[in-house]
Design a protein around this motif. Structure first.
Motif, PDB file in Angstrom:
ATOM      1  N   VAL A 110       0.963  -1.670   0.169  1.00  0.00           N
ATOM      2  CA  VAL A 110      -0.039   0.060  -0.131  1.00  0.00           C
ATOM      3  C   VAL A 110       1.163   1.052   0.035  1.00  0.00           C
ATOM      4  CG1 VAL A 110      -2.232   1.641   1.589  1.00  0.00           C
ATOM      5  CG2 VAL A 110      -1.710  -1.571   1.485  1.00  0.00           C
ATOM      6  N   GLY A 111       0.533   2.520  -1.061  1.00  0.00           N
ATOM      7  CA  GLY A 111       1.877   3.365  -0.957  1.00  0.00           C
ATOM      8  C   GLY A 111       1.685   3.823   0.250  1.00  0.00           C
ATOM      9  N   ASN A 112       2.663   4.164   1.205  1.00  0.00           N
ATOM     10  CA  ASN A 112       2.810   5.265   2.079  1.00  0.00           C
ATOM     11  C   ASN A 112       2.301   4.667   3.200  1.00  0.00           C
ATOM     12  OD1 ASN A 112       4.856   6.456  -0.020  1.00  0.00           O
ATOM     13  ND2 ASN A 112       3.385   7.588  -0.571  1.00  0.00           N
ATOM     14  N   TYR A 113       2.205   3.549   2.897  1.00  0.00           N
ATOM     15  CA  TYR A 113       1.971   2.844   4.076  1.00  0.00           C
ATOM     16  C   TYR A 113       2.524   2.846   5.452  1.00  0.00           C
ATOM     17  CZ  TYR A 113      -0.321  -0.377   7.871  1.00  0.00           C
ATOM     18  OH  TYR A 113      -0.900  -0.591   9.310  1.00  0.00           O
ATOM     19  N   PHE A 114       2.475   3.437   6.875  1.00  0.00           N
ATOM     20  CA  PHE A 114       3.030   3.333   7.549  1.00  0.00           C
ATOM     21  C   PHE A 114       1.964   2.789   9.322  1.00  0.00           C
ATOM     22  CE2 PHE A 114       5.737   6.001   6.283  1.00  0.00           C
ATOM     23  CZ  PHE A 114       7.203   5.251   5.928  1.00  0.00           C
ATOM     24  N   ALA A 115       2.531   1.190   9.102  1.00  0.00           N
ATOM     25  CA  ALA A 115       1.895   1.002  10.811  1.00  0.00           C
ATOM     26  C   ALA A 115       1.452   1.893  11.684  1.00  0.00           C
ATOM     27  CB  ALA A 115       2.989  -0.389  11.980  1.00  0.00           C
ATOM     28  N   PRO A 116       0.474   2.068  12.288  1.00  0.00           N
ATOM     29  CA  PRO A 116      -0.377   2.550  13.846  1.00  0.00           C
ATOM     30  C   PRO A 116       1.235   3.250  14.698  1.00  0.00           C
ATOM     31  CG  PRO A 116      -1.117   0.947  13.021  1.00  0.00           C
ATOM     32  CD  PRO A 116      -0.376   0.445  12.171  1.00  0.00           C
ATOM     33  N   ALA A 117       1.246   4.126  14.884  1.00  0.00           N
ATOM     34  CA  ALA A 117       2.042   4.689  16.166  1.00  0.00           C
ATOM     35  C   ALA A 117       2.327   3.802  17.215  1.00  0.00           C
ATOM     36  CB  ALA A 117       1.982   6.776  16.003  1.00  0.00           C
ATOM     37  N   ILE A 118       0.804   3.302  17.314  1.00  0.00           N
ATOM     38  CA  ILE A 118       0.455   2.521  18.576  1.00  0.00           C
ATOM     39  C   ILE A 118       1.165   1.230  18.820  1.00  0.00           C
ATOM     40  CG2 ILE A 118      -2.345   2.053  17.897  1.00  0.00           C
ATOM     41  CD1 ILE A 118      -1.619   2.957  21.515  1.00  0.00           C
ATOM     42  N   LYS A 119       1.187   0.726  17.114  1.00  0.00           N
ATOM     43  CA  LYS A 119       1.803  -0.761  17.607  1.00  0.00           C
ATOM     44  C   LYS A 119       2.734  -0.447  18.173  1.00  0.00           C
ATOM     45  CE  LYS A 119      -1.756  -3.163  15.338  1.00  0.00           C
ATOM     46  NZ  LYS A 119      -1.761  -4.010  13.591  1.00  0.00           N
ATOM     47  N   LYS A 120       4.007   0.436  17.288  1.00  0.00           N
ATOM     48  CA  LYS A 120       5.355   1.405  16.767  1.00  0.00           C
ATOM     49  C   LYS A 120       5.534   1.545  18.545  1.00  0.00           C
ATOM     50  CE  LYS A 120       5.191   2.911  12.265  1.00  0.00           C
ATOM     51  NZ  LYS A 120       6.397   1.852  12.246  1.00  0.00           N
ATOM     52  N   ALA A 121       4.881   2.228  19.073  1.00  0.00           N
ATOM     53  CA  ALA A 121       5.249   2.588  20.795  1.00  0.00           C
ATOM     54  C   ALA A 121       4.889   1.421  21.430  1.00  0.00           C
ATOM     55  CB  ALA A 121       4.220   3.572  21.079  1.00  0.00           C
ATOM     56  N   ALA A 159       5.442  -1.921  20.909  1.00  0.00           N
ATOM     57  CA  ALA A 159       7.205  -2.946  20.507  1.00  0.00           C
ATOM     58  C   ALA A 159       8.362  -1.823  20.896  1.00  0.00           C
ATOM     59  CB  ALA A 159       7.123  -2.963  19.245  1.00  0.00           C
ATOM     60  N   ALA A 160       7.793  -0.520  20.947  1.00  0.00           N
ATOM     61  CA  ALA A 160       8.965   0.251  21.541  1.00  0.00           C
ATOM     62  C   ALA A 160       9.638   0.436  23.310  1.00  0.00           C
ATOM     63  CB  ALA A 160       9.315   1.651  21.022  1.00  0.00           C
ATOM     64  N   ILE A 161       8.473   0.691  23.968  1.00  0.00           N
ATOM     65  CA  ILE A 161       8.245   0.007  25.319  1.00  0.00           C
ATOM     66  C   ILE A 161       8.307  -1.171  25.902  1.00  0.00           C
ATOM     67  CG2 ILE A 161       6.640   0.541  27.895  1.00  0.00           C
ATOM     68  CD1 ILE A 161       5.051   2.491  25.324  1.00  0.00           C
ATOM     69  N   LEU A 162       7.971  -2.343  24.822  1.00  0.00           N
ATOM     70  CA  LEU A 162       8.751  -3.811  25.367  1.00  0.00           C
ATOM     71  C   LEU A 162       9.680  -3.998  25.167  1.00  0.00           C
ATOM     72  CD1 LEU A 162       6.828  -6.314  26.093  1.00  0.00           C
ATOM     73  CD2 LEU A 162       7.009  -6.671  23.779  1.00  0.00           C
ATOM     74  N   ALA A 163      10.309  -2.939  24.200  1.00  0.00           N
ATOM     75  CA  ALA A 163      11.418  -3.516  23.786  1.00  0.00           C
ATOM     76  C   ALA A 163      12.580  -1.952  24.584  1.00  0.00           C
ATOM     77  CB  ALA A 163      12.445  -3.531  22.797  1.00  0.00           C
ATOM     78  N   ALA A 164      12.279  -1.542  24.981  1.00  0.00           N
ATOM     79  CA  ALA A 164      13.067  -1.012  26.252  1.00  0.00           C
ATOM     80  C   ALA A 164      13.020  -1.364  27.487  1.00  0.00           C
ATOM     81  CB  ALA A 164      12.207   0.840  26.855  1.00  0.00           C
ATOM     82  N   ILE A 165      11.420  -2.088  27.960  1.00  0.00           N
ATOM     83  CA  ILE A 165      12.222  -2.598  29.086  1.00  0.00           C
ATOM     84  C   ILE A 165      12.912  -4.075  29.237  1.00  0.00           C
ATOM     85  CG2 ILE A 165      10.118  -4.436  30.073  1.00  0.00           C
ATOM     86  CD1 ILE A 165       8.403  -1.758  29.884  1.00  0.00           C
ATOM     87  N   LEU A 166      12.496  -4.895  28.336  1.00  0.00           N
ATOM     88  CA  LEU A 166      13.775  -6.312  27.946  1.00  0.00           C
ATOM     89  C   LEU A 166      15.217  -5.211  27.696  1.00  0.00           C
ATOM     90  CD1 LEU A 166      10.977  -8.024  25.476  1.00  0.00           C
ATOM     91  CD2 LEU A 166      11.858  -8.071  28.065  1.00  0.00           C
ATOM     92  N   LEU A 167      16.093  -4.554  27.164  1.00  0.00           N
ATOM     93  CA  LEU A 167      17.151  -4.326  27.097  1.00  0.00           C
ATOM     94  C   LEU A 167      16.795  -2.961  27.978  1.00  0.00           C
ATOM     95  CD1 LEU A 167      19.077  -4.758  24.552  1.00  0.00           C
ATOM     96  CD2 LEU A 167      18.327  -2.553  24.157  1.00  0.00           C
TER      97      LEU A 167
END
Ligand SMILES: [Zn+2]
Ligand SMILES: [Zn+2]
Length: 192
Positions: A58-69, A71-79
């Motif tokens: 899909v042209g210029n589609y990005f995953a919703p910010a809420i999903k990225k956030a 994943a980022a919070i989970l990664a920050a906790i795990l790392l």
């Protein structure tokens, strides 16, 4: 006093190195997440792959910010948790911060690749690296913030003329008046 300042300097130097290692580790993670979770048949069906396939189709589609956030919070906790526990607040924190800031750089750069018209020549080359992945060869050029890991893994390709399907065209690529590729991009991109 002398000892104290020596320790402080050592701490600051260690934190600087840890920050750089954290940032470098993100670029390694970026390559592997994209190549394997995003494109390898063995990992098909994971959340990242679904969003990423949509980003491609899909042209210029990005995953919703809420999903990225999330994943980022989970990664920050795990790392962040283990690295602060193992290395202390200063060095472990700097390592995690380096990783997190490089992740945000990746998100910003990738988004700008798709939506922003102007770049320095160096950034335009890096952007072509990414769009060669999109429209030339999806098995190559997985890095977004750097071409380094593509060169290490042997998945680097020098981008040729990039043939962009009209329905997936980036807005900065197309002249609104003529519907053709803007002259400044004509040497590197074609519409099809
Ligand atoms: Zn992209
Ligand atoms: Zn991809």
């Amino acid at each position: 006093m002398a000892d104290f300042s020596a320790v402080t300097l050592w701490g600051v130097l260690s934190a600087g190195v840890a920050f750089a290692v954290g940032a470098g580790l993100w670029t390694f993670a970026e390559y592997n997440i994209h190549r394997f979770l995003g494109h390898h048949p063995r990992f098909r069906g994971n959340i990242f792959e679904k969003e990423h396939t949509r980003h491609h189709s899909v042209g210029n589609y990005f995953a919703p910010a809420i999903k990225k956030a999330g994943a980022a919070i989970l990664a920050a906790i795990l790392l962040g948790g283990p690295s602060v526990w193992l290395l202390g607040a200063l060095v472990g924190g700097a390592f995690t911060l380096g990783f997190a800031l490089m992740y945000l750089t990746y998100e910003g750069l990738h988004w700008l690749d798709h939506v922003h018209p102007g770049w320095t020549p160096r950034m335009r080359r890096l952007r072509r690296h990414h769009f060669w992945h999109h429209f030339g060869s999806p098995k190559l050029n997985h890095g977004v913030t750097t071409t380094f890991w593509d060169r290490v893994y042997g998945t680097y390709a020098e981008p040729g003329v990039i043939r962009v399907p009209k329905k997936l065209a980036m807005r900065w690529l197309v002249d609104d008046r003529t519907g053709a590729v803007r002259t400044e991009h004509a040497a590197h991109y074609r519409l099809q």
